[in-house]
Design a protein around this motif. Structure first.
Motif, short mmCIF file in Angstrom:
data_model
loop_
_atom_site.label_atom_id
_atom_site.label_comp_id
_atom_site.label_asym_id
_atom_site.label_seq_id
_atom_site.Cartn_x
_atom_site.Cartn_y
_atom_site.Cartn_z
N ILE A 169 55.36 79.27 26.92
CA ILE A 169 55.14 78.37 28.06
C ILE A 169 53.81 78.76 28.70
N SER A 170 52.87 77.85 28.68
CA SER A 170 51.56 78.06 29.32
C SER A 170 51.55 77.33 30.65
N ALA A 171 51.18 78.01 31.71
CA ALA A 171 51.17 77.43 33.05
C ALA A 171 49.81 77.64 33.70
N GLU A 172 49.40 76.68 34.48
CA GLU A 172 48.09 76.74 35.15
C GLU A 172 48.23 76.19 36.56
N LYS A 173 47.47 76.78 37.46
CA LYS A 173 47.49 76.34 38.85
C LYS A 173 46.09 76.55 39.45
N GLY A 174 45.71 75.68 40.39
CA GLY A 174 44.42 75.86 41.08
C GLY A 174 43.34 74.90 40.64
N GLN A 175 43.69 73.83 39.90
CA GLN A 175 42.67 72.85 39.53
C GLN A 175 42.09 72.14 40.75
N LEU A 176 42.83 72.22 41.86
CA LEU A 176 42.34 71.60 43.09
C LEU A 176 41.04 72.24 43.58
N ARG A 177 40.78 73.46 43.12
CA ARG A 177 39.52 74.10 43.52
C ARG A 177 38.31 73.33 42.98
N GLU A 178 38.35 72.97 41.72
CA GLU A 178 37.25 72.20 41.14
C GLU A 178 37.18 70.81 41.75
N THR A 179 38.34 70.24 42.06
CA THR A 179 38.34 68.95 42.77
C THR A 179 37.63 69.07 44.10
N GLY A 180 37.91 70.15 44.83
CA GLY A 180 37.24 70.38 46.10
C GLY A 180 35.74 70.55 45.93
N ASN A 181 35.33 71.27 44.90
CA ASN A 181 33.89 71.44 44.65
C ASN A 181 33.21 70.10 44.40
N LEU A 182 33.85 69.25 43.61
CA LEU A 182 33.26 67.94 43.31
C LEU A 182 33.23 67.05 44.54
N LEU A 183 34.29 67.10 45.36
CA LEU A 183 34.29 66.33 46.60
C LEU A 183 33.20 66.81 47.54
N PHE A 184 33.01 68.11 47.61
CA PHE A 184 31.98 68.67 48.48
C PHE A 184 30.59 68.20 48.06
N HIS A 185 30.31 68.26 46.76
CA HIS A 185 28.99 67.83 46.30
C HIS A 185 28.84 66.31 46.40
N SER A 186 29.94 65.58 46.20
CA SER A 186 29.86 64.12 46.34
C SER A 186 29.60 63.73 47.79
N SER A 187 30.10 64.54 48.74
CA SER A 187 29.88 64.22 50.15
C SER A 187 28.40 64.25 50.49
N VAL A 188 27.64 65.11 49.82
CA VAL A 188 26.20 65.16 50.08
C VAL A 188 25.55 63.83 49.68
N ILE A 189 26.01 63.25 48.57
CA ILE A 189 25.47 61.95 48.14
C ILE A 189 25.81 60.88 49.17
N PHE A 190 27.06 60.87 49.64
CA PHE A 190 27.45 59.89 50.65
C PHE A 190 26.58 60.02 51.90
N MET A 191 26.33 61.24 52.32
CA MET A 191 25.52 61.44 53.52
C MET A 191 24.08 60.99 53.30
N LEU A 192 23.54 61.29 52.13
CA LEU A 192 22.18 60.85 51.85
C LEU A 192 22.08 59.33 51.83
N VAL A 193 23.08 58.68 51.22
CA VAL A 193 23.07 57.22 51.20
C VAL A 193 23.22 56.66 52.61
N GLY A 194 24.13 57.26 53.40
CA GLY A 194 24.34 56.79 54.76
C GLY A 194 23.11 56.96 55.63
N VAL A 195 22.44 58.10 55.51
CA VAL A 195 21.22 58.33 56.29
C VAL A 195 20.13 57.34 55.86
N ALA A 196 20.04 57.08 54.56
CA ALA A 196 19.03 56.13 54.09
C ALA A 196 19.31 54.72 54.62
N LEU A 197 20.59 54.30 54.59
CA LEU A 197 20.94 52.99 55.14
C LEU A 197 20.63 52.93 56.63
#
Length: 531
Positions: A169-197
């Motif tokens: 039985i193989s078990a894994e936990k903590g994939q939410l960490r990478e999800t958080g990293n991607l959300l954090f970096h995506s938020s920078v794009i949203f802010m750049l787009v918002g500031v440009a608008l």
């Protein structure tokens, strides 16, 4: 003698292939996280001139004043867009490159993360003893219980059965960490787009509006305004606002509430609204904010010929006690009614300080109470040429100091004269200024910012991604039932995680009740410490 054959000449790659290789190489460089960080630093450095030099989009008069103060330097700065930094080609280029770099960096990671979420948990290595955590159970562990325990604790599991009877039985936990990293970096794009608008499509206007006064939404009626690069002033929504009543409440010398009763007309629609701080009125996608308050002294000037002029003049607060400064200007004073002759050197102006609560028991002019309990005006009178006819813009809140310095305006009274409501100040030529009363005004800001919701979404993504990125730890756990009847457990942390052994011991005890796992051997610890 043996002849040596020369190798055939290598054919040069085709231009299209070389171009593709060149583009692929530079695309990898541009979308690297290192490049994104460098571009972010470059953007911060490029924004420094925007806070150093006056910007036309914020205050065109400040730019004109800079030209007057630096006539040789200003044209050169203007050639490199120092007064239009945020719409300059070089700032826009850095901005676009940063957005492209972030998008190119994040999109591949999103694809990989999506595949990782759908993929099976990797199997344990053949020698589980090489992992940082490894235990051999002394009693038998139930497979159904193990699956239930892992599912209850929200571990993602995969079960494998080998031909020799081995079950893992193989078990894994903590994939939410990478999800958080991607959300954090995506938020920078949203802010750049918002500031440009916001920079390109937003606009605002500030207006001081006294009680019972109205204004309509056009640039000529604003005291201060700013337009985005893509905003056409002819496309502003059409509406008019009237300040019906204003009330300010104070406690211990500070404001506690501003309430403005306003009425408005927009596109054939009429309405009333109780405008408060942080409760704007929305008209056709445009928000009307209440951002301040002040006093409007009302005076009547009677010139030497008996002609009267009443002036409602807003004053600007100098401190929290609402001691305010302003000026009364009468360029049309002392016109001979018989001949209609205008004497430019007989214009009258008053430099004034308004005190809401004057304490005549002290030698201090300025009060400490912002409420209207004993309002007075401290006046300094000037006669001569006010300098309004030359067409140059000047402040309505002060007498032109250049006219005073040049001698075109002369001070009439030697000392500042203080008058209360109903009192008058008489000048040597027989003219007088009467203090009729005080009105209140509201400072309104009309703003349209389409980039605001996008920036807000970016801020929410940033907070939503930052917490799991910092708090969640990725780890894996394996249970193996060997053909010889032994059961092994092992764990691996994918990030720095000091509690791995304790968590794995707890899982091991949960799937094998009554068993106390032995401590790891010295060889296991030494091997695990090297991983």
């Amino acid at each position: 003698m043996t002849a040596t054959l020369a190798p055939p000449p290598r054919s040069k790659p085709k231009p299209a292939k070389r171009l593709r290789a060149f583009g692929r190489r530079w695309w990898h460089q541009l979308t690297a996280m290192r490049t994104a960080l460098l571009l972010l630093l470059a953007l911060a450095l490029a924004a420094i001139p925007g806070s150093t030099f006056p910007q036309r989009s914020i205050s065109a008069p400040d730019v004109a004043a800079y030209y007057d103060q630096h006539p040789d330097l200003a044209p050169w700065l203007d050639r490199v867009w120092a007064f239009d930094v945020y719409t300059s080609p070089w700032f826009s280029a850095i901005y676009l490159l940063l957005m492209v770099s972030l998008v190119g960096c994040i999109l591949p990671r999103l694809g990989l993360h999506w595949k990782a979420l759908r993929a099976k948990v990797p199997d344990a290595p053949r020698r589980m003893s090489i992992l940082p955590y490894h235990r051999t159970l002394a009693v038998e562990a139930n497979q159904s219980l193990a699956r239930a325990v892992l599912k209850q604790r929200r571990w993602r599991t995969t079960v494998r059965e080998a031909e020799d009877g081995t079950v893992t039985i193989s078990a894994e936990k903590g994939q939410l960490r990478e999800t958080g990293n991607l959300l954090f970096h995506s938020s920078v794009i949203f802010m750049l787009v918002g500031v440009a608008l916001g920079s390109l499509m937003s606009w605002y206007g500030n207006r001081i509006l006294s009680e019972d006064k109205s204004y309509c939404n056009n640039l000529q009626q604003y005291d201060e305004y700013g337009l985005g690069a893509w905003v056409d002033e002819t496309g502003l929504p059409q509406f008019c606002v009237t300040l019906d009543d204003f009330d300010a409440e104070f406690t211990n010398g500070g404001p506690t509430a501003y309430d403005a009763a306003i009425s408005y007309e927009a596109a054939g629609e009429e309405g009333e609204y109780a405008l408060e701080v942080n409760h704007p009125l929305n008209i056709d996608g445009t928000n009307v904010f209440l951002i301040g308050h002040g006093y409007t002294p009302v005076v009547t000037y009677t010139d030497r010929y008996g002609q009267t002029q009443t002036l409602h003049q807003e004053f600007l607060a100098m401190d929290a006690a609402m001691n305010s400064e302003g000026a009364f200007k009468f360029p049309d004073a002392n016109v001979d009614p018989a001949t209609g002759t205008v004497d430019e050197n007989a214009e009258v102006g008053f430099d004034a300080v308004f005190v809401p609560t004057f304490d005549d028991s002290t030698a201090m002019l300025l009060g400490t109470n912002p409420e209207l309990e004993n309002p007075v005006l401290a006046l300094t009178a000037y006669t001569g040429d006010l300098g309004l006819a030359d067409g140059r813009p000047e402040s309505v809140y002060a007498i032109n100091e250049a006219q005073i310095a040049s001698g075109n305006l002369e001070q009439v009274n030697d000392e500042v004269e203080v008058i209360g409501v109903g009192d008058s100040m008489t000048l040597p030529d027989g003219s007088s200024l009467t203090f009729d009363g005080v009105e209140q005004y509201a400072v309104l800001q009309v703003r349209h910012d389409p980039g605001g919701p996008v920036v807000l979404a970016g801020a929410i993504l940033l907070l939503g991604g930052l917490l799991p990125a910092l708090a969640v730890r990725r780890r894996r756990f394996w249970i193996r039932w060997n053909p010889d009847g032994t059961v092994e457990t092992a764990g691996l942390n994918r990030n720095d995680y000091d509690g791995l052994d304790e968590e794995c011991d707890e899982l091991t005890a949960a799937i094998a009740p009554g068993h106390e796992p032995p401590q790891a051997s010295s060889s296991d610890e030494s091997i695990g410490s090297q991983q």
